[in-house]
Scaffold this active site. Structure first.
Site, PDB file in Angstrom:
ATOM      1  N   ARG A 196      -2.140  -5.958  -8.468  1.00  0.00           N
ATOM      2  CA  ARG A 196      -1.019  -6.883  -8.291  1.00  0.00           C
ATOM      3  C   ARG A 196      -0.996  -7.901  -9.431  1.00  0.00           C
ATOM      4  O   ARG A 196      -0.164  -7.864 -10.300  1.00  0.00           O
ATOM      5  CB  ARG A 196      -1.133  -7.608  -6.943  1.00  0.00           C
ATOM      6  N   LYS A 240     -15.622  -8.040   4.304  1.00  0.00           N
ATOM      7  CA  LYS A 240     -14.463  -8.480   5.094  1.00  0.00           C
ATOM      8  C   LYS A 240     -14.726  -8.329   6.593  1.00  0.00           C
ATOM      9  O   LYS A 240     -15.495  -7.464   7.011  1.00  0.00           O
ATOM     10  CB  LYS A 240     -13.230  -7.672   4.708  1.00  0.00           C
ATOM     11  N   SER A 244      -2.767  -7.896   2.707  1.00  0.00           N
ATOM     12  CA  SER A 244      -3.039  -7.760   4.144  1.00  0.00           C
ATOM     13  C   SER A 244      -3.436  -9.102   4.742  1.00  0.00           C
ATOM     14  O   SER A 244      -3.038  -9.438   5.863  1.00  0.00           O
ATOM     15  CB  SER A 244      -4.170  -6.749   4.368  1.00  0.00           C
ATOM     16  N   HIS A 292       0.844  -1.208   0.000  1.00  0.00           N
ATOM     17  CA  HIS A 292       0.000   0.000   0.000  1.00  0.00           C
ATOM     18  C   HIS A 292       0.878   1.258   0.000  1.00  0.00           C
ATOM     19  O   HIS A 292       0.614   2.219  -0.722  1.00  0.00           O
ATOM     20  CB  HIS A 292      -0.875   0.047   1.256  1.00  0.00           C
TER      21      HIS A 292
HETATM   22  O1  PNS Z   1      -8.717  -2.799   0.110  1.00  0.00           O
HETATM   23  P1  PNS Z   1     -10.006  -3.279  -0.487  1.00  0.00           P
HETATM   24  O2  PNS Z   1     -10.793  -4.108   0.524  1.00  0.00           O
HETATM   25  O3  PNS Z   1      -9.824  -3.999  -1.795  1.00  0.00           O
HETATM   26  O4  PNS Z   1     -10.857  -1.958  -0.795  1.00  0.00           O
HETATM   27  C1  PNS Z   1     -12.165  -2.055  -1.317  1.00  0.00           C
HETATM   28  C2  PNS Z   1     -12.849  -0.693  -1.224  1.00  0.00           C
HETATM   29  C3  PNS Z   1     -12.879  -0.213   0.215  1.00  0.00           C
HETATM   30  C4  PNS Z   1     -12.082   0.308  -2.069  1.00  0.00           C
HETATM   31  C5  PNS Z   1     -14.291  -0.868  -1.775  1.00  0.00           C
HETATM   32  O5  PNS Z   1     -14.947  -1.836  -1.010  1.00  0.00           O
HETATM   33  C6  PNS Z   1     -15.077   0.427  -1.766  1.00  0.00           C
HETATM   34  O6  PNS Z   1     -14.926   1.233  -2.659  1.00  0.00           O
HETATM   35  N1  PNS Z   1     -15.869   0.628  -0.700  1.00  0.00           N
HETATM   36  C7  PNS Z   1     -16.705   1.805  -0.560  1.00  0.00           C
HETATM   37  C8  PNS Z   1     -18.168   1.435  -0.850  1.00  0.00           C
HETATM   38  C9  PNS Z   1     -18.431   1.465  -2.330  1.00  0.00           C
HETATM   39  O7  PNS Z   1     -18.291   2.473  -2.986  1.00  0.00           O
HETATM   40  N2  PNS Z   1     -18.820   0.300  -2.853  1.00  0.00           N
HETATM   41  C10 PNS Z   1     -19.123   0.125  -4.277  1.00  0.00           C
HETATM   42  C11 PNS Z   1     -17.857  -0.249  -5.026  1.00  0.00           C
HETATM   43  S1  PNS Z   1     -18.195  -0.421  -6.737  1.00  0.00           S
END
Ligand code: PNS
Length: 169
Positions: free
Chosen positions: A90, A41, A128, A17
Site C-alpha cells: 500500500r 497479531k 483489516s 485483499h
Molecule cells: O497479513 P499479514 O499479517 O501482513 O501477513 C503476514 C504473513 C502471514 C504473510 C507472515 O506473517 C508470514 O509469512 N507468516 C508465516 C510464517 C513465516 O514464514 N514467517 C517468516 C516470515 S519472513
C-alpha cells in the site's frame, strides 16, 4: 504452469485483499490464498472463520484456492511446488516490513521470488485493523469489505462489547 501463493492474516479479508487476489488470479494460472497465523497479531477471527470468509469471497475465481497453513511460508511454498509469493503493497509504511520479510524468505529459500503488487489507489488507506476499529465505533464499513464479512465483523464487535458490559468494563 505458473503457480503463486498469496499469504496473509486476512483478519478480516477486505476489498483491498480481494483486489490483489483478482489481479493475481489473472497473472498466474493457479493462485493459492493461504491464511497464516501471524504470531504478532491477536486475531478477531479464527483461522477457520477467515478461510470460510475468503472462500465465499473468491467463489467466482476458478483458479483460486483458499486454505490455511501453520509454520513457515517458504515451507508451504516448497511443499506445494510454488515458487512465487504475491504480496500487496500500500504505502511506504508497508515497505520496510515487507522488504525484510521478502529478504528473510529469500535467505530461507533462494528459489522463491516475492512479487509485489501495488494496491489500487482506492484501497490505499484500507487495512483489516482499521476496518475493525471503524466497526467498533459504529462507523460504516460497507465499502471496505464484502457484505458477509461486514456482518461477521459487526456480530463479533457486538459480542465483544456485550462481554465488556457484563464484566463492568
Ligand atoms: O497479513 P499479514 O499479517 O501482513 O501477513 C503476514 C504473513 C502471514 C504473510 C507472515 O506473517 C508470514 O509469512 N507468516 C508465516 C510464517 C513465516 O514464514 N514467517 C517468516 C516470515 S519472513
Amino acid at each position: 504452469m505458473s503457480r503463486a501463493v498469496y499469504p496473509g492474516s486476512f483478519d478480516p479479508p477486505t476489498y483491498g485483499h480481494l483486489d490483489i487476489i483478482e489481479r493475481a488470479s489473472r497473472s498466474f494460472e493457479a493462485l493459492k490464498v493461504v491464511v497464516f497465523e501471524n504470531v504478532q497479531k491477536d486475531p478477531m477471527f479464527t483461522v477457520e472463520e477467515r478461510v470460510s470468509l475468503l472462500k465465499d469471497a473468491c467463489a467466482h475465481l476458478p483458479n483460486v484456492e483458499v486454505e490455511s497453513s501453520y509454520g513457515l511460508l517458504v515451507d508451504y511454498a516448497c511443499a506445494n511446488d510454488i515458487n512465487i509469493v504475491v504480496k500487496g503493497l500500500r504505502a511506504v509504511s508497508d515497505f520496510d516490513f515487507e522488504f525484510k520479510m521478502a529478504l528473510m524468505n529469500k535467505k530461507l529459500a533462494p528459489e522463491i521470488e516475492t512479487v509485489f503488487m501495488i494496491t489500487s489507489l482506492k484501497y490505499l488507506y484500507l487495512s483489516s485493523s482499521l476496518v475493525k476499529e471503524v466497526a467498533y465505533y459504529g462507523g460504516c464499513i460497507q465499502e471496505l469489505v464484502p457484505p458477509q464479512v461486514a456482518k461477521k465483523v459487526f456480530a463479533r464487535v457486538q459480542a465483544e462489547k456485550n462481554s465488556k458490559t457484563s464484566k463492568g468494563v
